[in-house]
Design a protein around this motif. Structure first.
Motif, PDB file in Angstrom:
ATOM      1  N   ARG A  48       0.802  -1.228   0.000  1.00 44.52           N
ATOM      2  CA  ARG A  48       0.000   0.000   0.000  1.00 44.52           C
ATOM      3  C   ARG A  48       0.832   1.274   0.000  1.00 44.52           C
ATOM      4  NH1 ARG A  48      -4.304  -0.618   4.706  1.00 44.52           N
ATOM      5  NH2 ARG A  48      -4.983   1.350   3.796  1.00 44.52           N
ATOM      6  N   GLY A  49       2.137   1.138   0.039  1.00 43.49           N
ATOM      7  CA  GLY A  49       2.987   2.318   0.039  1.00 43.49           C
ATOM      8  C   GLY A  49       4.436   1.928   0.187  1.00 43.49           C
ATOM      9  N   SER A  50       5.326   2.709  -0.411  1.00 42.07           N
ATOM     10  CA  SER A  50       6.737   2.353  -0.405  1.00 42.07           C
ATOM     11  C   SER A  50       7.389   2.687   0.923  1.00 42.07           C
ATOM     12  CB  SER A  50       7.472   3.101  -1.525  1.00 42.07           C
ATOM     13  OG  SER A  50       7.570   4.482  -1.202  1.00 42.07           O
ATOM     14  N   LEU A  51       8.472   1.995   1.215  1.00 41.34           N
ATOM     15  CA  LEU A  51       9.265   2.301   2.404  1.00 41.34           C
ATOM     16  C   LEU A  51       9.838   3.710   2.299  1.00 41.34           C
ATOM     17  CD1 LEU A  51      10.683   1.543   5.042  1.00 41.34           C
ATOM     18  CD2 LEU A  51      12.502   0.492   3.659  1.00 41.34           C
ATOM     19  N   GLU A  52      10.274   4.095   1.096  1.00 40.28           N
ATOM     20  CA  GLU A  52      10.831   5.438   0.921  1.00 40.28           C
ATOM     21  C   GLU A  52       9.796   6.506   1.251  1.00 40.28           C
ATOM     22  OE1 GLU A  52      13.993   5.999   0.536  1.00 40.28           O
ATOM     23  OE2 GLU A  52      14.229   3.816   0.549  1.00 40.28           O
ATOM     24  N   GLY A  53       8.540   6.235   0.918  1.00 45.26           N
ATOM     25  CA  GLY A  53       7.489   7.188   1.254  1.00 45.26           C
ATOM     26  C   GLY A  53       7.299   7.318   2.750  1.00 45.26           C
ATOM     27  N   VAL A  54       7.379   6.205   3.462  1.00 41.44           N
ATOM     28  CA  VAL A  54       7.269   6.230   4.925  1.00 41.44           C
ATOM     29  C   VAL A  54       8.433   7.006   5.530  1.00 41.44           C
ATOM     30  CG1 VAL A  54       7.246   4.812   7.024  1.00 41.44           C
ATOM     31  CG2 VAL A  54       5.986   4.064   5.003  1.00 41.44           C
ATOM     32  N   ILE A  55       9.643   6.729   5.027  1.00 40.32           N
ATOM     33  CA  ILE A  55      10.827   7.416   5.549  1.00 40.32           C
ATOM     34  C   ILE A  55      10.735   8.916   5.305  1.00 40.32           C
ATOM     35  CG2 ILE A  55      13.310   7.739   5.169  1.00 40.32           C
ATOM     36  CD1 ILE A  55      13.471   4.698   4.734  1.00 40.32           C
ATOM     37  N   ASP A  56      10.339   9.296   4.097  1.00 44.14           N
ATOM     38  CA  ASP A  56      10.230  10.722   3.773  1.00 44.14           C
ATOM     39  C   ASP A  56       9.210  11.410   4.682  1.00 44.14           C
ATOM     40  OD1 ASP A  56      10.738  13.065   1.926  1.00 44.14           O
ATOM     41  OD2 ASP A  56       8.581  12.808   1.613  1.00 44.14           O
ATOM     42  N   ALA A  57       8.060  10.773   4.882  1.00 44.78           N
ATOM     43  CA  ALA A  57       7.038  11.363   5.754  1.00 44.78           C
ATOM     44  C   ALA A  57       7.552  11.501   7.180  1.00 44.78           C
ATOM     45  CB  ALA A  57       5.772  10.500   5.718  1.00 44.78           C
ATOM     46  N   ALA A  58       8.225  10.463   7.675  1.00 40.99           N
ATOM     47  CA  ALA A  58       8.735  10.496   9.041  1.00 40.99           C
ATOM     48  C   ALA A  58       9.788  11.587   9.208  1.00 40.99           C
ATOM     49  CB  ALA A  58       9.307   9.132   9.419  1.00 40.99           C
ATOM     50  N   GLN A  59      10.695  11.699   8.245  1.00 41.40           N
ATOM     51  CA  GLN A  59      11.729  12.725   8.340  1.00 41.40           C
ATOM     52  C   GLN A  59      11.133  14.131   8.308  1.00 41.40           C
ATOM     53  OE1 GLN A  59      14.174  11.396   5.027  1.00 41.40           O
ATOM     54  NE2 GLN A  59      15.763  10.687   6.418  1.00 41.40           N
ATOM     55  N   ARG A  60      10.140  14.341   7.444  1.00 42.43           N
ATOM     56  CA  ARG A  60       9.504  15.662   7.381  1.00 42.43           C
ATOM     57  C   ARG A  60       8.784  15.992   8.684  1.00 42.43           C
ATOM     58  NH1 ARG A  60       8.766  17.917   2.204  1.00 42.43           N
ATOM     59  NH2 ARG A  60       9.585  16.601   0.524  1.00 42.43           N
ATOM     60  N   LEU A  61       8.082  15.016   9.233  1.00 38.83           N
ATOM     61  CA  LEU A  61       7.360  15.245  10.477  1.00 38.83           C
ATOM     62  C   LEU A  61       8.315  15.525  11.640  1.00 38.83           C
ATOM     63  CD1 LEU A  61       4.580  12.527  10.134  1.00 38.83           C
ATOM     64  CD2 LEU A  61       4.237  15.009  10.160  1.00 38.83           C
ATOM     65  N   VAL A  62       9.420  14.803  11.676  1.00 38.67           N
ATOM     66  CA  VAL A  62      10.399  15.027  12.741  1.00 38.67           C
ATOM     67  C   VAL A  62      11.034  16.406  12.586  1.00 38.67           C
ATOM     68  CG1 VAL A  62      12.657  14.302  13.630  1.00 38.67           C
ATOM     69  CG2 VAL A  62      10.858  12.602  13.225  1.00 38.67           C
ATOM     70  N   ARG A  63      11.462  16.739  11.372  1.00 39.35           N
ATOM     71  CA  ARG A  63      12.073  18.052  11.159  1.00 39.35           C
ATOM     72  C   ARG A  63      11.107  19.183  11.511  1.00 39.35           C
ATOM     73  NH1 ARG A  63      16.693  18.454   7.927  1.00 39.35           N
ATOM     74  NH2 ARG A  63      17.407  16.546   6.892  1.00 39.35           N
ATOM     75  N   ASP A  64       9.894  19.106  10.957  1.00 43.44           N
ATOM     76  CA  ASP A  64       8.930  20.199  11.171  1.00 43.44           C
ATOM     77  C   ASP A  64       8.418  20.212  12.605  1.00 43.44           C
ATOM     78  OD1 ASP A  64       9.281  20.761   8.527  1.00 43.44           O
ATOM     79  OD2 ASP A  64       7.347  19.974   7.858  1.00 43.44           O
ATOM     80  N   GLY A  65       8.263  19.040  13.203  1.00 41.43           N
ATOM     81  CA  GLY A  65       7.715  18.980  14.551  1.00 41.43           C
ATOM     82  C   GLY A  65       8.674  19.471  15.609  1.00 41.43           C
ATOM     83  N   LEU A  66       9.971  19.279  15.388  1.00 42.17           N
ATOM     84  CA  LEU A  66      10.963  19.699  16.375  1.00 42.17           C
ATOM     85  C   LEU A  66      11.493  21.099  16.127  1.00 42.17           C
ATOM     86  CD1 LEU A  66      13.189  16.486  16.761  1.00 42.17           C
ATOM     87  CD2 LEU A  66      11.185  17.159  18.105  1.00 42.17           C
ATOM     88  N   ALA A  67      11.225  21.641  14.942  1.00 41.90           N
ATOM     89  CA  ALA A  67      11.915  22.866  14.504  1.00 41.90           C
ATOM     90  C   ALA A  67      11.628  24.054  15.384  1.00 41.90           C
ATOM     91  CB  ALA A  67      11.524  23.184  13.064  1.00 41.90           C
ATOM     92  N   ALA A  68      12.708  24.797  15.669  1.00 43.42           N
ATOM     93  CA  ALA A  68      12.581  26.055  16.396  1.00 43.42           C
ATOM     94  C   ALA A  68      11.884  27.079  15.498  1.00 43.42           C
ATOM     95  CB  ALA A  68      13.959  26.583  16.786  1.00 43.42           C
ATOM     96  N   GLY A  69      10.997  27.841  16.079  1.00 47.48           N
ATOM     97  CA  GLY A  69      10.315  28.880  15.330  1.00 47.48           C
ATOM     98  C   GLY A  69       9.261  28.379  14.386  1.00 47.48           C
ATOM     99  N   GLY A  70       8.958  27.064  14.446  1.00 45.47           N
ATOM    100  CA  GLY A  70       7.907  26.502  13.613  1.00 45.47           C
ATOM    101  C   GLY A  70       8.298  26.360  12.164  1.00 45.47           C
ATOM    102  N   THR A  71       9.606  26.459  11.852  1.00 43.99           N
ATOM    103  CA  THR A  71      10.042  26.303  10.474  1.00 43.99           C
ATOM    104  C   THR A  71      10.402  24.873  10.218  1.00 43.99           C
ATOM    105  OG1 THR A  71      12.310  26.837  11.094  1.00 43.99           O
ATOM    106  CG2 THR A  71      10.906  28.648  10.357  1.00 43.99           C
ATOM    107  N   GLY A  72      10.412  24.468   8.936  1.00 44.68           N
ATOM    108  CA  GLY A  72      10.714  23.099   8.584  1.00 44.68           C
ATOM    109  C   GLY A  72      12.186  22.893   8.330  1.00 44.68           C
TER     110      GLY A  72
END
Length: 206
Positions: free
Chosen positions: A180-204
């Protein structure tokens, strides 16, 4: 057959039994793992398992220990290959990718360990706590480096943020279906969520 040849064959069979135990644990959990199923996957007779392990729980202990060690090793190896000047947030993203690859494709052992440790009896869980702490310590250092670089939202508690991230990453083993979805897609989503979720100032990501 020489003693060395017998030892080599015995070691290979032992590894095959441990690999089979991880395979069964991943699919059936602690309570559902039977030695007869392990023997079938390992292609040995069930009584032969007792030549290598005194009990079902000793075998499960070994499979979980291998999984925890493999997860830590594969993540630390991936970090060691990162450029020396890589920003901390990039190193964290590398760890996210390595953790997911290990959990979802590289190792029944790692996925079995993540799923099974909470199901184990207390005495067995206690034997694996130090390995778990050592692995979490790798991630604590990464998050601390992100904070020191000024890229962690100061409103976030680093320890809490880390546990949320690891919990979300580990949960992928429960729901991800490669059909139902590639591993690369899961990794990309996880990395984006981690970067954006932890980012100072709400930036990605930078």
């Amino acid at each position: 057959m020489t003693g060395t040849a017998r030892d080599t064959k015995s070691a290979r069979t032992r590894r095959r039994v441990v690999d089979a135990a991880a395979h069964v644990l991943l699919r059936r959990g602690y309570a559902g793992t039977r030695l007869s199923d392990v023997a079938e996957v390992a292609q040995v007779q069930a009584p032969a398992i007792y030549y290598y392990f005194s009990s079902r729980d000793e075998l499960i202990d070994e499979a979980v220990a291998v999984g925890l060690d493999r997860a830590r090793t594969l993540v630390t190896d991936a970090l060691a290959e990162a450029p020396a000047d890589a920003p901390a947030i990039d190193r964290l993203a590398i760890a996210v990718a390595a953790h997911l690859r290990t959990l979802l494709t590289h190792s029944d052992h790692a996925a079995a360990a993540v799923r099974t440790v909470p199901q184990l009896p207390e005495a067995m869980r206690e034997r694996h706590r130090q390995a778990q702490r050592d692995y979490v310590a790798v991630w604590r250092r990464l998050v601390a480096e992100v904070r020191d670089d000024g890229d962690l939202d100061p409103a976030l508690d680093p320890g809490t943020a880390l546990m949320v991230v690891l919990g979300a990453l580990n949960w992928t083993a429960e729901w991800w279906d490669p059909a139902r979805g590639s591993l690369e897609g899961v990794i990309d989503a996880a990395q984006r969520l981690v970067r954006d979720g932890l980012a100072a100032g709400g930036t990605g990501a930078r």
